[in-house]
Enzyme design. Structure first.
Site, short mmCIF file in Angstrom:
data_model
loop_
_atom_site.label_atom_id
_atom_site.label_comp_id
_atom_site.label_asym_id
_atom_site.label_seq_id
_atom_site.Cartn_x
_atom_site.Cartn_y
_atom_site.Cartn_z
N HIS A 338 0.86 -1.20 0.00
CA HIS A 338 0.00 0.00 0.00
C HIS A 338 0.89 1.25 0.00
O HIS A 338 1.77 1.41 0.85
CB HIS A 338 -0.95 0.01 1.19
CG HIS A 338 -1.95 1.12 1.08
ND1 HIS A 338 -3.14 0.99 0.39
CD2 HIS A 338 -1.91 2.40 1.51
CE1 HIS A 338 -3.79 2.14 0.42
NE2 HIS A 338 -3.06 3.02 1.09
N ALA A 339 0.64 2.15 -0.96
CA ALA A 339 1.54 3.29 -1.17
C ALA A 339 1.63 4.20 0.04
O ALA A 339 0.63 4.44 0.73
CB ALA A 339 1.07 4.08 -2.38
N HIS A 368 0.05 11.77 -5.84
CA HIS A 368 -0.45 11.83 -4.46
C HIS A 368 0.69 11.70 -3.45
O HIS A 368 0.85 12.53 -2.55
CB HIS A 368 -1.49 10.71 -4.24
CG HIS A 368 -1.98 10.61 -2.84
ND1 HIS A 368 -3.15 11.19 -2.41
CD2 HIS A 368 -1.45 10.01 -1.74
CE1 HIS A 368 -3.30 10.95 -1.11
NE2 HIS A 368 -2.29 10.23 -0.69
N GLU A 369 1.50 10.66 -3.63
CA GLU A 369 2.59 10.42 -2.66
C GLU A 369 3.61 11.55 -2.69
O GLU A 369 4.10 12.00 -1.65
CB GLU A 369 3.27 9.07 -2.93
CG GLU A 369 2.35 7.86 -2.76
CD GLU A 369 1.62 7.84 -1.44
OE1 GLU A 369 2.15 8.38 -0.44
OE2 GLU A 369 0.49 7.30 -1.40
N HIS A 372 2.80 14.46 -0.55
CA HIS A 372 3.22 14.32 0.86
C HIS A 372 4.69 14.74 1.01
O HIS A 372 5.05 15.47 1.93
CB HIS A 372 3.10 12.86 1.31
CG HIS A 372 1.70 12.36 1.50
ND1 HIS A 372 0.79 13.00 2.29
CD2 HIS A 372 1.06 11.26 1.03
CE1 HIS A 372 -0.35 12.31 2.30
NE2 HIS A 372 -0.21 11.26 1.53
N GLU A 396 -3.24 14.95 2.61
CA GLU A 396 -3.74 14.03 1.58
C GLU A 396 -4.20 14.76 0.32
O GLU A 396 -4.36 14.14 -0.73
CB GLU A 396 -4.91 13.20 2.15
CG GLU A 396 -4.55 12.35 3.36
CD GLU A 396 -3.44 11.36 3.10
OE1 GLU A 396 -3.23 10.99 1.92
OE2 GLU A 396 -2.76 10.96 4.06
N HIS A 498 -6.29 0.53 5.77
CA HIS A 498 -6.26 1.51 6.85
C HIS A 498 -6.86 1.02 8.16
O HIS A 498 -6.63 1.63 9.20
CB HIS A 498 -6.95 2.80 6.40
CG HIS A 498 -6.34 3.36 5.15
ND1 HIS A 498 -6.49 2.76 3.93
CD2 HIS A 498 -5.54 4.43 4.94
CE1 HIS A 498 -5.84 3.45 3.01
NE2 HIS A 498 -5.25 4.46 3.59
N TYR A 508 -9.04 11.51 4.27
CA TYR A 508 -9.25 11.37 2.82
C TYR A 508 -10.55 12.01 2.38
O TYR A 508 -10.68 12.46 1.24
CB TYR A 508 -9.21 9.89 2.42
CG TYR A 508 -7.90 9.23 2.77
CD1 TYR A 508 -6.73 9.54 2.07
CD2 TYR A 508 -7.81 8.31 3.80
CE1 TYR A 508 -5.53 8.94 2.40
CE2 TYR A 508 -6.60 7.70 4.13
CZ TYR A 508 -5.46 8.03 3.43
OH TYR A 508 -4.27 7.45 3.74
O1 X8Z Z 1 -4.14 5.41 1.25
C1 X8Z Z 1 -4.10 6.23 0.35
C2 X8Z Z 1 -2.77 6.70 -0.20
C3 X8Z Z 1 -1.69 6.67 0.82
S1 X8Z Z 1 -1.77 7.96 1.94
C4 X8Z Z 1 -2.36 5.80 -1.34
N1 X8Z Z 1 -5.26 6.69 -0.19
C5 X8Z Z 1 -6.56 6.24 0.28
C6 X8Z Z 1 -6.82 4.79 -0.07
O2 X8Z Z 1 -6.06 4.21 -0.86
O3 X8Z Z 1 -7.79 4.21 0.43
C7 X8Z Z 1 -5.38 7.66 -1.26
C8 X8Z Z 1 -6.83 7.69 -1.60
C9 X8Z Z 1 -7.55 7.14 -0.41
ZN ZN Z 2 -1.69 9.89 1.22
#
Ligand code: X8Z
Ligand code: ZN
Length: 599
Positions: A338-339, A368-369, A372, A396, A498, A508
């Site tokens: 997960h990024a 997105h990354e 940050h 975010e 998450h 988010y």
């Molecule tokens: O978790 C993330 C990022 C890392 S901060 C990739 N996001 C949420 C997800 O993947 O559920 C970005 C969009 C929402």
């Molecule tokens: Zn993020």
């Protein structure tokens, strides 16, 4: 500011003379400086351990990460309790009082003083995150790792295989349920000792407003944008019904969760081709295909991202970024795919960790990354307790804002699209629909994840009802249902990063709203007068400087001040998002004529 139970108890026990000896403002300042030094020393080491664990999951690195996690919890909780001693000090300067508040509140999972509690909590948290990282599902009977099954949900079109992938992946959550219930118990006991009703209340207290008002803000913003979601849901459901027939997707009611091109139905861009307007209305290109045709690899994709920020005047990423980041999934070890974006030393050691695939989703995620990372670098001169975004939604939102600037005209400028292929205004609906499929389903989704967690932390949702509450919220807000009945032991929240990763998620939701506010403001600053969705501030150094000024504030001021610095408004609002999609919403309403929308 609330008085914690601890401070009250201490005051009652002390003899009168001692009670009179309230700590002074100077003592409070000295305490804060010392706390920042302690946290800074801990943070460097802990970040390195966490990085190694996330990029090389073994029993040993799990043990090391759990140790470091426990040490961090003990330190943070100790400082939070000490900070409470200064609650009633008069004559505090604004910075000291803000920092004292941050010390008391900014802990994701607090542990109580009970011996062993911090250690047990850290072990559970590490076990959950690693279990997710090592998760597997199946497609056509073959084992598939999480990162691959995620991407496959966007391209597979056989409903039986989609169901298999969805159901097999959700089994990742099942063994987590008991751990999760215990984690909730421990963290709640910790939150109570810090003077909060529960962990959810502590999370909601982090927004420069009373926690109850924050809940209202989320509901107000969601109510603003949910009608657009319902229009998109209605249109998409009709298209899925046309494609798959009544037996797979009915014409009315909720949508089957596995048909929407994403494991969690949070981003529907994967099925844009299923809903695209036929013929002239379509976009005419796909960023993933453009990248493939130009022979772009993951590293090249990150260079495109960096180039966008450079064009605004941000300094290039340091060499160490390119040396130390993880860009692709290693073949020989388990990693958390997960990024995420990292700032190991709170100065210049910026990194991303991603298992990049050459497709348009990951092109957006790279932006997105990097958002940050540029934020982290912009605020690096702030004192430790301000090394963060104005609120977590800002962090975010920056990279998502950057990706909104990836317009056809921008793609021409960076050499990814031929000028002759830029879609003209007749294709605007296609462009907007493509964006809406990516952005709009995230609204109900990002609101409900923490609505579920808030209910769990508050005890309103008991462990026996964890899954039912999750499925109910998915139906209520997203209008989706699982592809089949759920087993009695299912713990579907565990199949979303998450939850086992313990990353608060309301951020988010805020980011979805904020990125459009930033975008509208940046385009206004750039003097853009055309349709909003065609604006790209690529190359605009003035916008870059103004953005940098907001980022550099870090968390030093309440978020409304930061928002005002860049957009001129101190209110979060869904209006910018609605303005962006206004032409599409009118078109959707036309398409949906005669349909019974909603579920
Ligand atoms: O978790 C993330 C990022 C890392 S901060 C990739 N996001 C949420 C997800 O993947 O559920 C970005 C969009 C929402
Ligand atoms: Zn993020």
């Amino acid at each position: 500011m609330k008085i914690s139970h601890l401070a009250l108890a201490a005051a009652l026990l002390l003899p009168a003379a001692a009670q009179a000896a309230e700590p002074t403002a100077a003592e409070a300042r000295a305490f804060v400086a010392d706390a920042e030094a302690q946290l800074s020393a801990y943070s460097d080491k802990a970040q390195r351990v966490a990085w190694v664990n996330a990029t090389y999951i073994t029993d040993d690195t799990d043990a090391m990460a759990a140790d470091a996690g426990a040490e961090g919890t003990l330190l943070q909780v100790k400082l939070a309790k000490q900070a409470a001693r200064f609650n009633n000090v008069t004559g505090l300067d604004a910075d000291t009082s803000r920092k004292l508040f941050l010390l008391r509140q900014a802990i994701v999972l607090p542990a109580p003083d009970t011996p062993g509690a911090a250690k047990e909590l850290a072990e559970i948290a590490t076990r959950l995150q690693s279990a997710y990282g090592k998760g597997r599902g199946t497609a056509r009977g073959k084992e598939v790792v999480g990162n691959d099954i995620e991407a496959l949900m966007g391209t597979e079109r056989d409903p039986a295989v989609l169901k298999e992938m969805w159901e097999s992946w959700h089994k990742v959550g099942t063994p987590m349920a008991a751990d999760y219930a215990r984690l909730v118990e421990i963290a709640n006991a910790g939150a109570k000792e810090l003077g909060f009703a529960d962990t959810g209340a502590m999370w909601r207290a982090g927004y420069d407003m009373p926690a109850a008002d924050f809940e209202k803000l989320i509901d107000r913003l969601l109510a603003e944008v949910q009608p657009l979601y319902v229009d998109l849901h209605c249109y998409t459901r009709a298209k899925l019904n046309q494609k798959y027939g009544d037996a797979v997707q009915a014409r009315t009611g909720p949508i089957r969760a596995d048909l929407l091109g994403n494991m969690w139905a949070q981003d529907w861009a994967g099925i844009y081709d299923v809903v695209a307007p036929k013929g002239a209305g379509d976009v005419g290109y796909d960023i993933g295909e453009l990248l493939v045709s130009k022979g772009a690899d993951p590293l090249k994709m990150v260079r495109y991202g960096e180039n966008f920020y450079s064009s605004l005047g941000f300094a290039p990423l340091p060499d160490t970024f390119w040396k130390r980041s993880l860009f692709t999934k290693p073949a020989d070890r388990e990693v958390v795919c997960h990024a995420s974006a990292w700032d190991i030393d709170n100065k210049d050691d910026l990194r991303i960790k991603m298992c990049i695939k050459v497709n348009s989703t990951d092109f957006v995620t790279i932006h997105h990354e990097l958002g940050h990372n540029y934020y982290q670098r912009a605020y690096k001169a702030q004192p430790l307790l301000y090394l963060n975004s104005a609120n977590d939604g800002f962090h975010e939102a920056i990279g998502d804002w950057a990706a909104l600037n990836v317009t056809p005209e921008y793609l021409v400028k960076v050499g990814l699209l031929d000028a002759a292929k830029v879609p003209d205004a007749s294709r605007d609906i296609g462009l907007l629909l493509r964006q809406a499929m990516e952005k709009v389903p995230g609204m109900p989704w990002t609101a409900l994840v923490d609505k579920w967690r808030w209910g769990v932390f508050a005890g309103a949702t008991r462990p026996a009802d964890y899954n039912k509450a999750w499925t109910d919220l998915r139906l209520k807000y997203q209008g989706i249902i699982p592809p089949g009945p759920r087993p009695a032991d299912a713990f579907d929240p565990g199949a979303k990063f998450h939850i086992p990763g313990n990353t608060p998620y309301a951020r988010y939701f805020l980011a979805r709203v904020l990125q459009f506010q930033f975008y509208e403001a940046a385009c206004r600053q750039a003097g853009w007068t055309g349709p909003l969705h065609r604006c790209s501030v690529y190359g605009d150094k003035q916008v870059g400087a103004k953005l940098n000024a907001m980022l550099a504030m870090g968390m030093s001021k309440p978020w409304p001040e930061a928002l005002k610095a860049f957009t001129g408004s101190d209110q979060m609002s869904g209006k910018a998002m609605l303005a962006y999609f206004a032409p599409l919403q009118a078109w959707l309403k036309q398409q949906n004529k005669g349909q019974k929308c909603g579920w």
